[in-house]
Design a protein around this motif. Structure first.
Motif, PDB file in Angstrom:
ATOM      1  N   SER A  35      -3.432  16.687  -8.044  1.00 20.50           N
ATOM      2  CA  SER A  35      -3.943  15.280  -6.879  1.00 20.50           C
ATOM      3  C   SER A  35      -4.585  14.970  -8.487  1.00 20.50           C
ATOM      4  CB  SER A  35      -3.835  15.610  -5.628  1.00 20.50           C
ATOM      5  OG  SER A  35      -4.831  16.106  -5.699  1.00 20.50           O
ATOM      6  N   LEU A  36      -5.596  15.249  -8.957  1.00 25.97           N
ATOM      7  CA  LEU A  36      -6.809  14.492  -9.551  1.00 25.97           C
ATOM      8  C   LEU A  36      -6.274  13.562 -10.178  1.00 25.97           C
ATOM      9  CD1 LEU A  36      -9.798  14.130 -10.848  1.00 25.97           C
ATOM     10  CD2 LEU A  36      -9.226  15.799 -12.475  1.00 25.97           C
ATOM     11  N   GLY A  37      -6.617  12.232 -10.033  1.00 28.21           N
ATOM     12  CA  GLY A  37      -6.053  11.444 -10.620  1.00 28.21           C
ATOM     13  C   GLY A  37      -4.842  10.478 -10.258  1.00 28.21           C
ATOM     14  N   CYS A  38      -4.140  11.245  -9.761  1.00 28.91           N
ATOM     15  CA  CYS A  38      -2.822  10.159  -8.546  1.00 28.91           C
ATOM     16  C   CYS A  38      -3.533   9.257  -7.603  1.00 28.91           C
ATOM     17  CB  CYS A  38      -2.481  12.111  -8.046  1.00 28.91           C
ATOM     18  SG  CYS A  38      -1.903  12.672  -9.061  1.00 28.91           S
ATOM     19  N   VAL A  39      -2.498   8.557  -7.205  1.00 35.96           N
ATOM     20  CA  VAL A  39      -2.482   7.609  -5.834  1.00 35.96           C
ATOM     21  C   VAL A  39      -2.509   7.778  -4.143  1.00 35.96           C
ATOM     22  CG1 VAL A  39      -2.290   5.031  -5.290  1.00 35.96           C
ATOM     23  CG2 VAL A  39      -2.336   5.823  -7.889  1.00 35.96           C
ATOM     24  N   LEU A  40      -3.462   8.313  -3.644  1.00 34.75           N
ATOM     25  CA  LEU A  40      -2.808   8.228  -2.461  1.00 34.75           C
ATOM     26  C   LEU A  40      -1.642   7.541  -1.548  1.00 34.75           C
ATOM     27  CD1 LEU A  40      -3.567  10.630  -0.484  1.00 34.75           C
ATOM     28  CD2 LEU A  40      -5.400   9.490   0.523  1.00 34.75           C
ATOM     29  N   ALA A  41      -0.626   8.428  -1.420  1.00 33.70           N
ATOM     30  CA  ALA A  41       0.707   7.585  -0.525  1.00 33.70           C
ATOM     31  C   ALA A  41       0.436   6.888   0.829  1.00 33.70           C
ATOM     32  CB  ALA A  41       1.540   7.999  -0.730  1.00 33.70           C
ATOM     33  N   GLU A  42      -0.553   7.081   1.783  1.00 35.25           N
ATOM     34  CA  GLU A  42      -0.799   7.459   2.884  1.00 35.25           C
ATOM     35  C   GLU A  42      -2.373   6.773   3.428  1.00 35.25           C
ATOM     36  OE1 GLU A  42       0.769  10.369   4.844  1.00 35.25           O
ATOM     37  OE2 GLU A  42      -0.676  12.012   4.492  1.00 35.25           O
ATOM     38  N   ASP A  43      -2.490   6.908   4.402  1.00 35.00           N
ATOM     39  CA  ASP A  43      -4.226   6.477   5.332  1.00 35.00           C
ATOM     40  C   ASP A  43      -3.976   7.929   5.849  1.00 35.00           C
ATOM     41  OD1 ASP A  43      -4.148   3.955   4.440  1.00 35.00           O
ATOM     42  OD2 ASP A  43      -3.693   2.866   6.488  1.00 35.00           O
ATOM     43  N   LEU A  44      -4.884   8.444   5.343  1.00 32.28           N
ATOM     44  CA  LEU A  44      -5.802  10.146   5.905  1.00 32.28           C
ATOM     45  C   LEU A  44      -6.231   9.923   7.234  1.00 32.28           C
ATOM     46  CD1 LEU A  44      -5.391  12.115   2.921  1.00 32.28           C
ATOM     47  CD2 LEU A  44      -3.727  11.830   4.871  1.00 32.28           C
TER      48      LEU A  44
END
Lengths: 448, 448
Positions: A35-44
């Motif tokens: 997931s490095l470089g990916c964009v988070l799709a939810e608040d964690l």
């Protein structure tokens, strides 16, 4: 002539944003390292305190701070060592006045103790007692439970691009399959009768295809998945069938060439024939980048972009329009812009936003070599000597101590030239209403 | 205590640079698109002029500039159209006074012509003649042969990191397998009895392993190939056999934890036992990052790094030491540092270089939300509303027109905390001899 009814950059961006549905972006779970470089799709949010217990930031002795008040090198305090805590194990004893417990870095702090005395400031007499030569205040060298992340706290927001730092935070929170935005699948199509493959020797009048390579690379760097690359002759039916096929497999179809006024510019027609609602932007008041066509097809949910044939202009528009849209849809912020002072007067292109390429040079440059500090430096190479040169050391010192302020030197050159782009470290957007730039004026340089 | 004989950051860097052989870096040829993000291992000279011929940057008519002198909207010049050049084909005719040849964008300019009149300013009467309503100067709208790259010219230097722009230039020069530096193979070993896997629920006193994930991600981002990841208990023989194995397969072995003063800190001993010459740096005068051990083994050509166990400190040292060395050996420049003003007084750690984490905020912030413009923004999310908010537009305008100047807000927090790292956009190095920072002082922020 359609191209005279052009949009401003902001109009084009807003039309594009309005054309795509809010649920366009899909999500997927990825293994943590992937997931490095990916964009988070939810608040964690964290379900637990991180760390889950009070831990020591040093190797030393857990004590009561009050026991160490007023101690000095000459007048230490003597404490009974009642336990040695092992890493990963909870202490058994509780620390009372006059007592201490050995705790290694990262170890758990026993009840009763409220500070850690570093081993460097303690002297061991025997297994049972130590002298402490420095006072410690309450909380010293201790990370409290939840000090890193409190249970219930949003510790990473949607739209956050995952760097090694965020990967570490995810690991600490036990999230090994974060939900990220599914990157777009992109097909890059380059059109032109003059184009030959990068491996061929061009005949007179021919040039090697650049855009399928540079735009695919730009797509990869955005995190997109390149589904296809095609170089086509300027043949309406060839182009139409290629685009139709691409729309079935891709979220984004990027065409380059054939978007301006030439007799063989089929892009807009093809897009209008294949897509519904089709083309909504016929040209952008942007220099370079005017011959840009944008459209959308609701049925296949495909974004259609006809970029200029000029490689440099195509890359700039890809970043300013496609990159902007992707950042917007994924909740990312715009890239940082480096403040710098322009080194000469620059006229604005009346009625157009000007994208001025600039090279960054550090002011008060010590080695006079226009020593630049930019990652993808394409012209100035650092000395290949393996001993650091005096100039190097000076400029290193400059970077470490002295404020580093930059000169922005305009890189002029026709938009057809790739090397003007590699000479530049970034660009300055000059607003269409601006009068241009005056020497010494401060500008914001967006780095490539 | 070995750790009291620490090196300065520069001493540690120079020792490391001196320890590795000049021929350490290996090279390899990569397919053009696969070379994105790789570092060029040789100066690239072009064998040919790029472009190889004079080409037009517009759709229009190749003319003699002298024929258009003094023409206006009301008094055009009439020219005979003697040919239409097709893309990718060399013109047959040569342009004489009173003549014109149609040339599309990117098409080849015929002999005799020295300027292009844009089609927008020409009117076609019949197949044989046009009127030109605007004067053009010699060379207008023409890219000359070799204007992009001259034959024999070094157009990309060794040490250049290949971005989409360079990929495009390589394609234009017909280089489809550039020679790049072979990325290091890295093994990441995390040691600690308290560590459990990221997928496990830690018991009291235990924590999830962070460093194998964050350091592997940092290695990947540098372009390194992660050969292995291991989490080990603090057991000297376990660690020794793991490191011995890693030295056979890796160019770089990164250990974290076990590098400070604890009773179970075996890293230095293991490195000295396995490597020759072995450890040369026992600690760096760097805050955070003091417990850093550096060594080298000549037989296996392996760089050995024992990083702090604290995840944030480990990442910073990886960037400041390992990243620095790799950039140095591959001839890359140091990253750009963003000028900003520090928002409060910061005391320097006497005798240590301080790595101060800071958050960048744009000054004169319009929406008051500390709107940040940094890529990997971990805290402030852009409005998820798909309509651009007023504040957004203002800050966008701000970024486009107004100079963008930043406030650097110190992010304080113990080095054991990952979230302090994700809150920060970058760091400021405060020199060990500096007195600290004064509110309002200008600093250089290196972005993460």
């Amino acid at each position: 002539m359609k191209l005279l009814k052009v949009d401003t950059l902001n109009e084009a961006r807003e039309k594009l944003l309005a054309a795509v549905p809010q649920n366009l972006m899909k999500c997927e779970r990825k293994a943590l390292l992937q997931s490095l470089g990916c964009v988070l799709a939810e608040d964690l949010q964290s379900e637990e305190n991180i760390p889950g217990f009070r831990k020591s930031t040093v190797d030393g002795y857990a004590v009561r701070a009050s026991d160490t008040q007023g101690v000095t090198d000459s007048i230490p305090v003597f404490l009974d060592v009642i336990e040695e805590v092992a890493m990963g194990v909870a202490p058994k004893e509780s620390v009372k006045a006059g007592q201490a417990v050995y705790v290694p870095t990262g170890g758990m702090i026993p009840e009763g103790a409220d500070a850690m005395a570093m081993v460097e400031y303690c002297e061991k007499f025997d297994e049972r007692s130590i002298a402490v030569y420095e006072p410690v205040s309450a909380g010293r060298n201790i990370i409290t439970a939840g000090e890193d992340i409190k249970a219930g706290q949003v510790f990473l927001p949607r739209g956050c691009k995952l760097s090694p730092r965020e990967i570490g935070v995810l690991a600490s929170a036990g999230i090994h399959q974060p939900l990220v935005f599914k990157p777009w699948r992109v097909t890059v199509i380059s059109t032109g009768d003059e184009l030959v493959d990068a491996q061929a020797i061009p005949a007179s009048g021919q040039v090697r295809d650049i855009n399928t390579y540079s735009l695919s690379a730009a797509a990869s760097r955005q995190g997109f998945e390149v589904a296809g690359m095609e170089v086509l002759r300027d043949d309406a039916s060839l182009i139409e069938s290629a685009v139709r096929k691409a729309m079935q497999t891709s979220d984004l179809v990027v065409m380059s060439g054939g978007s301006s006024q030439g007799e063989k510019d089929y892009t807009a027609d093809v897009m209008d024939r294949l897509a519904d609602p089709g083309v909504f932007t016929h040209g952008i008041a942007l220099k370079p980048g005017k011959p840009t066509i944008l459209g959308y097809d609701e049925k296949t949910k495909t974004i259609l972009a006809g970029l200029p044939g000029h490689p440099a202009a195509a890359l700039l528009v890809f970043e300013l329009v496609i990159g902007w849209l992707y950042r917007k849809l994924t909740g990312q912020n715009e890239p940082v812009a480096v403040p710098a002072r322009i080194t000469e007067n620059v006229a604005a292109a009346g009625g157009k936003t000007t994208c001025l390429l600039v090279e960054l040079q550090r002011c008060g440059d010590l080695d006079g070599a226009g020593n630049r500090a930019v990652r993808n430096d394409a012209l100035v190479r650092t000395p290949s000597s393996f001993q650091t040169s005096a100039a190097d050391q000076k400029s290193a010192a400059l970077q470490n101590d002295a404020p580093c302020v930059y000169r922005a030197v305009p890189v002029f050159g026709k938009s057809g030239l790739m090397t003007t782009l590699t000479r530049a470290d970034g660009y300055v957007l000059i607003d269409m209403d601006a009068e241009g730039l005056t020497e010494g004026q401060q500008v914001s340089v967006t780095l490539f």
